[in-house]
Design an enzyme around this catalytic site. Structure first.
Site, PDB file in Angstrom:
ATOM      1  N   ASP A  20      18.881   8.352   8.519  1.00 40.48           N
ATOM      2  CA  ASP A  20      19.311   9.763   8.498  1.00 40.48           C
ATOM      3  C   ASP A  20      18.986  10.352   7.130  1.00 40.48           C
ATOM      4  O   ASP A  20      18.724   9.616   6.173  1.00 40.48           O
ATOM      5  CB  ASP A  20      20.824   9.864   8.770  1.00 40.48           C
ATOM      6  CG  ASP A  20      21.300  11.316   8.799  1.00 40.48           C
ATOM      7  OD1 ASP A  20      20.650  12.132   9.464  1.00 40.48           O
ATOM      8  OD2 ASP A  20      22.292  11.642   8.138  1.00 40.48           O
ATOM      9  N   SER A  21      19.046  11.682   7.065  1.00 40.06           N
ATOM     10  CA  SER A  21      18.813  12.346   5.796  1.00 40.06           C
ATOM     11  C   SER A  21      19.932  12.036   4.794  1.00 40.06           C
ATOM     12  O   SER A  21      19.741  12.202   3.594  1.00 40.06           O
ATOM     13  CB  SER A  21      18.727  13.856   5.999  1.00 40.06           C
ATOM     14  OG  SER A  21      19.950  14.319   6.546  1.00 40.06           O
ATOM     15  N   CYS A  83      19.227  11.369  13.340  1.00 43.80           N
ATOM     16  CA  CYS A  83      19.136  12.678  12.715  1.00 43.80           C
ATOM     17  C   CYS A  83      18.409  13.578  13.706  1.00 43.80           C
ATOM     18  O   CYS A  83      17.274  13.276  14.104  1.00 43.80           O
ATOM     19  CB  CYS A  83      18.342  12.555  11.413  1.00 43.80           C
ATOM     20  SG  CYS A  83      18.007  14.113  10.597  1.00 43.80           S
ATOM     21  N   GLU A 168      27.485  16.939   2.505  1.00 40.90           N
ATOM     22  CA  GLU A 168      26.895  16.105   1.454  1.00 40.90           C
ATOM     23  C   GLU A 168      27.621  16.324   0.118  1.00 40.90           C
ATOM     24  O   GLU A 168      27.732  15.424  -0.693  1.00 40.90           O
ATOM     25  CB  GLU A 168      25.391  16.384   1.316  1.00 40.90           C
ATOM     26  CG  GLU A 168      24.552  15.897   2.513  1.00 40.90           C
ATOM     27  CD  GLU A 168      24.408  14.370   2.613  1.00 40.90           C
ATOM     28  OE1 GLU A 168      24.220  13.718   1.584  1.00 40.90           O
ATOM     29  OE2 GLU A 168      24.508  13.837   3.742  1.00 40.90           O
ATOM     30  N   CYS A 202      23.959  17.760  15.390  1.00 40.60           N
ATOM     31  CA  CYS A 202      23.583  17.296  14.060  1.00 40.60           C
ATOM     32  C   CYS A 202      24.544  16.161  13.782  1.00 40.60           C
ATOM     33  O   CYS A 202      25.759  16.311  13.960  1.00 40.60           O
ATOM     34  CB  CYS A 202      23.753  18.401  13.017  1.00 40.60           C
ATOM     35  SG  CYS A 202      23.608  17.785  11.318  1.00 40.60           S
ATOM     36  N   HIS A 204      25.658  14.920  11.227  1.00 38.48           N
ATOM     37  CA  HIS A 204      26.658  15.151  10.172  1.00 38.48           C
ATOM     38  C   HIS A 204      27.922  15.817  10.732  1.00 38.48           C
ATOM     39  O   HIS A 204      29.006  15.638  10.181  1.00 38.48           O
ATOM     40  CB  HIS A 204      26.094  16.089   9.097  1.00 38.48           C
ATOM     41  CG  HIS A 204      25.231  15.430   8.072  1.00 38.48           C
ATOM     42  ND1 HIS A 204      24.006  14.901   8.357  1.00 38.48           N
ATOM     43  CD2 HIS A 204      25.425  15.237   6.737  1.00 38.48           C
ATOM     44  CE1 HIS A 204      23.466  14.415   7.238  1.00 38.48           C
ATOM     45  NE2 HIS A 204      24.318  14.616   6.245  1.00 38.48           N
TER      46      HIS A 204
HETATM   47  N1  DGL Z   1      22.144  14.574  10.320  1.00 32.66           N
HETATM   48  C1  DGL Z   1      20.989  15.427  10.338  1.00 32.66           C
HETATM   49  C2  DGL Z   1      20.783  15.989  11.756  1.00 32.66           C
HETATM   50  O1  DGL Z   1      21.284  15.391  12.707  1.00 32.66           O
HETATM   51  C3  DGL Z   1      21.181  16.446   9.254  1.00 32.66           C
HETATM   52  C4  DGL Z   1      19.966  17.119   8.878  1.00 32.66           C
HETATM   53  C5  DGL Z   1      19.915  17.650   7.478  1.00 32.66           C
HETATM   54  O2  DGL Z   1      19.803  16.855   6.546  1.00 32.66           O
HETATM   55  O3  DGL Z   1      19.925  18.883   7.339  1.00 32.66           O
HETATM   56  O4  DGL Z   1      20.101  16.974  11.975  1.00 32.66           O
END
Ligand code: DGL
Length: 284
Positions: A20-21, A83, A168, A202, A204
């Protein structure tokens, strides 16, 4: 091959990688590990370069491919892009263009398809709300997939570009954070008040579930992807013995982050629900 090299090879192969990011993929990893605790896992969060959601296609693809390559180098047989942004923008190219060249026997899977397979049947009104990053919403990946799988479902999408930065930066409990969450939800319902299912598209966003629930009208279901993705992965491994047979069963987890290990550990443990110790790495 010398014994120590052989042991290293055996030990290093057969893992499932989750990418993931940043922290969001931990919400997917948690569910996958609860459903299939026997395998060996590696988590990689590209926290130093998050958020991905507002970045260009080219950059998201480049960063995601770097993450996938790193996980392959660590011995992953299968990588889950936990992600939505990476799944929307990079998955297809990696599957079709890169995999045959760099690792033809390995697999990379995303989170959008497993989520959309279930969504359509869950709404009584036939109107489903999708909350995601700008990248995911602008790609219309959910609209396209749902049009194929559940053509009668009306899909209403709302980008929430500040939610990942709020997570974050761990700022979502501030007054400003709550206001941002409330106003994006208001925008979603302004588009259509008949929405009765909202998908947190998402990985997150489940971290904000409590805040989201407090602003959503009674009777509206807020769905997280973890349970959907983990069940679909279980099915996938059942149907793909050639991959499952290559997975090792040591119930281990190693974590890597492009941020500092201390930063990751301080926040990730709370999200994951158990202490985590990540190692800093550089992606390129
Ligand atoms: N968890 C990522 C997603 O599902 C987040 C993306 C991001 O870093 O903006 O899209």
């Amino acid at each position: 091959m010398p014994l120590f090299l052989y042991l290293y090879f055996v030990e290093q192969h057969g893992r499932i990688g989750v990418f993931d990011s940043g922290f969001g993929g931990l919400t997917i990893l948690r569910e996958i590990m609860d459903t299939m605790p026997m395998y060996d896992y590696i988590y990689l969060g590209d926290n130093a370069r998050a958020p991905y959601g507002n970045k260009s296609f080219d950059l998201i693809y480049e960063y995601t491919l770097e993450g996938v390559r790193y996980l392959f180098d660590q011995g992953c047989e299968l990588v889950i892009l936990a992600c939505n942004t990476a799944s929307a923008k990079a998955l297809r190219t990696i599957q079709q263009k890169d995999l045959p060249r760099i690792a033809p026997t390995k697999r990379v899977l995303g989170v959008i398809r497993p989520s959309t397979e279930e969504i359509g049947s869950l709404s009584y009104t036939g109107v489903v709300g999708i909350l995601g990053t700008e990248g995911t919403v602008n790609s219309n990946s959910y609209g396209i997939e749902l049009a194929k799988l559940s053509p009668k479902t009306k899909v209403i999408q709302q980008a929430c570009p500040l939610w990942v930065p709020l997570i974050e930066e761990r700022a979502y409990n501030s007054a400003a954070g709550k206001l941002i969450i409330e106003s994006d939800l208001k925008r979603l319902f302004e588009q259509n008040e008949n929405i009765d299912v909202i998908v947190l598209a998402c990985t997150h966003y489940p971290i904000l579930k409590e805040q989201i629930d407090s602003f959503v009208p009674a009777g509206v279901r807020v769905l997280t992807q973890g349970p959907l993705v983990s069940e679909k992965l279980k099915d996938y491994l059942y149907k793909h013995e050639e991959i499952e047979n290559r997975l090792t069963r040591g119930s281990s987890l190693s974590c890597y982050t492009t941020e500092s290990g201390d930063y990751f550990n301080a926040h990730a443990s709370e999200i994951f629900g158990q202490p985590l110790r990540a190692k800093h790495i550089e992606l390129n």
